[in-house]
Design a protein around this motif. Structure first.
Motif, PDB file in Angstrom:
ATOM      1  N   UNK A 246       0.679  -1.116  -0.428  1.00  5.60           N
ATOM      2  CA  UNK A 246       0.399   0.221   0.057  1.00  5.60           C
ATOM      3  C   UNK A 246       0.867   1.105   0.189  1.00  5.60           C
ATOM      4  N   UNK A 247       2.167   0.925  -0.220  1.00  4.34           N
ATOM      5  CA  UNK A 247       2.395   2.105  -0.182  1.00  4.34           C
ATOM      6  C   UNK A 247       2.625   3.643  -1.498  1.00  4.34           C
ATOM      7  N   UNK A 248       2.366   3.325  -2.270  1.00  7.49           N
ATOM      8  CA  UNK A 248       1.963   3.703  -3.616  1.00  7.49           C
ATOM      9  C   UNK A 248      -0.105   4.451  -3.572  1.00  7.49           C
ATOM     10  N   UNK A 249      -0.338   3.345  -2.740  1.00  2.00           N
ATOM     11  CA  UNK A 249      -1.843   4.219  -2.596  1.00  2.00           C
ATOM     12  C   UNK A 249      -1.951   5.234  -1.012  1.00  2.00           C
ATOM     13  N   UNK A 250      -1.301   4.604  -0.124  1.00  2.03           N
ATOM     14  CA  UNK A 250      -0.906   6.089   0.655  1.00  2.03           C
ATOM     15  C   UNK A 250       0.100   7.461   0.101  1.00  2.03           C
ATOM     16  N   UNK A 251       0.923   7.629  -0.995  1.00  4.61           N
ATOM     17  CA  UNK A 251       1.658   8.357  -1.544  1.00  4.61           C
ATOM     18  C   UNK A 251       0.709   9.085  -2.511  1.00  4.61           C
ATOM     19  N   UNK A 252       0.044   8.097  -2.950  1.00  9.70           N
ATOM     20  CA  UNK A 252      -0.635   9.185  -4.262  1.00  9.70           C
ATOM     21  C   UNK A 252      -1.865   9.501  -3.251  1.00  9.70           C
ATOM     22  N   UNK A 253      -2.468   8.802  -1.836  1.00  6.89           N
ATOM     23  CA  UNK A 253      -3.249  10.022  -0.936  1.00  6.89           C
ATOM     24  C   UNK A 253      -2.828  11.520  -0.387  1.00  6.89           C
ATOM     25  N   UNK A 254      -1.284  10.974  -0.155  1.00  8.05           N
ATOM     26  CA  UNK A 254      -0.476  12.579   0.553  1.00  8.05           C
ATOM     27  C   UNK A 254      -0.296  13.194  -0.481  1.00  8.05           C
TER      28      UNK A 254
ATOM     29  N   UNK B 167       8.874  17.660   4.433  1.00  9.06           N
ATOM     30  CA  UNK B 167       9.046  16.859   3.142  1.00  9.06           C
ATOM     31  C   UNK B 167       8.651  15.902   2.846  1.00  9.06           C
ATOM     32  N   UNK B 168       8.699  15.285   2.272  1.00  6.18           N
ATOM     33  CA  UNK B 168       8.375  13.729   1.924  1.00  6.18           C
ATOM     34  C   UNK B 168       8.439  13.782   0.819  1.00  6.18           C
ATOM     35  N   UNK B 169       9.629  12.623  -0.068  1.00 11.15           N
ATOM     36  CA  UNK B 169      10.171  12.168  -0.912  1.00 11.15           C
ATOM     37  C   UNK B 169       8.337  11.338  -2.088  1.00 11.15           C
ATOM     38  N   UNK B 170       8.452  11.964  -3.064  1.00 13.46           N
ATOM     39  CA  UNK B 170       7.506  11.274  -3.905  1.00 13.46           C
ATOM     40  C   UNK B 170       7.945   9.862  -5.066  1.00 13.46           C
TER      41      UNK B 170
END
Length: 307
Positions: free
Chosen positions: A185-193, A227-230
């Motif tokens: 679920x990493x990508x799902x999380x990043x798409x929400x963030x 900051x977060x890396x995309x």
């Protein structure tokens, strides 16, 4: 009359900032005070020293005008990751799903050892709790308790919205990446963030190279005061180049008591009067964690040198 040399000096003013994106030989630097973004190139000396500026690096740069400049110096890094290639990361959100795929403690521990070795604080997020079957609840609680007792920060939530709310305090004033095995679920999380990135979430679509998010560079984004890396980080790790004698330093529960071992440089495997083995026998160290330690130790011991 204005002195031409004054204009030249003004054009070559020095600044400090952080690289927030690297693409095609250009480094996009956010200036520390104004937060303006400068497009820069690295000076030639970096090629001579085989040094590559990384996203996340704090740098000194000169600006030849209000938008362009040259990176002159990379300031000391306090952490450096290989995949993704990011420097000065404070926190890694380690995503571990409780189902589809189920938690694999040895893989989870490999991630933790790697993050400990590069001086990045892990925060464990157990995802997909809402999909867990009732028969698995006891085992899930065991894993949550195990890593909480070790001292790791653990996020447990039944919904993504609740999890994001808990994440706010963790990200504030820090730089974070997201890591974990494929499908958790990493990508799902990043798409929400970071709405609008459209990072691919399906393993099949990823392998086929389909989807709108085709960018391969890493970029830092402002979020929750940090900051977060995309990038969804990495799903596999290579730790066989670590020093086996130092391996127990990357297990906090072992690190805390290993000075009590009778022998300096104790491997916590064969030696007598070992504080770690005594703690294991007393139930103070989880067997799953010790098993992971043995597996990684053997992997390092049997690894072939890389040149």
């Amino acid at each position: 009359m204005t002195n031409p040399q004054d204009n030249l000096q003004e054009k070559a003013s020095s600044y400090t900032g952080q690289i927030i994106k690297a693409l095609s030989g250009f480094y996009y630097v956010e200036e520390t005070e104004t937060k303006e973004i400068f497009t820069t190139r690295a000076r030639g000396q970096f090629r001579n020293t085989q040094t590559t500026p990384l996203v996340g690096d704090f740098v000194e740069f000169t600006a030849t005008n209000t938008k362009e400049g040259t990176v002159m110096k990379i300031l000391p890094r306090y952490s450096e990751m290989v995949r993704p290639a990011v420097a000065n990361v404070d926190v890694a959100l380690l995503v571990a799903s409780v189902t589809e795929p189920q938690i694999q403690p040895k893989l989870l521990d490999r991630f933790l050892v790697y993050l400990e070795s590069v001086n990045v604080e892990p925060v464990i997020y157990f995802s997909k709790l809402d999909l867990a079957k009732e028969k698995d609840h006891d085992q899930i609680k065991f894993f949550i308790d195990t890593y909480t007792n070790v001292g790791y920060k653990v996020i447990v939530s039944s919904s993504l919205d609740e999890m994001l709310d808990k994440l706010k305090d963790i990200v504030r004033d820090h730089t974070m990446v997201v890591v974990g095995q494929s499908g958790v679920g990493k990508s799902t999380l990043l798409n929400r963030l970071l709405p609008g990135l459209d990072i691919e979430t399906g393993e099949i679509s990823t392998s086929l190279g389909r989807g709108r998010h085709t960018t391969r560079h890493t970029e830092l984004h402002d979020i929750f005061g940090g900051k977060i890396a995309d990038t969804p980080g990495f799903s596999s790790i290579d730790i066989d180049q670590l020093d086996k004698i130092l391996l127990s330093n990357y297990f906090p529960e072992m690190r805390a008591i290993q000075d009590q071992c009778q022998f300096r440089g104790c491997t916590h495997i064969h030696e007598p009067k070992c504080a770690v083995k005594n703690a294991l026998a007393a139930g103070e160290i989880a067997q799953t964690r010790y098993d992971s330690y043995l597996q990684i130790f053997e992997e390092i011991e049997n690894a072939k040198p890389k040149y």
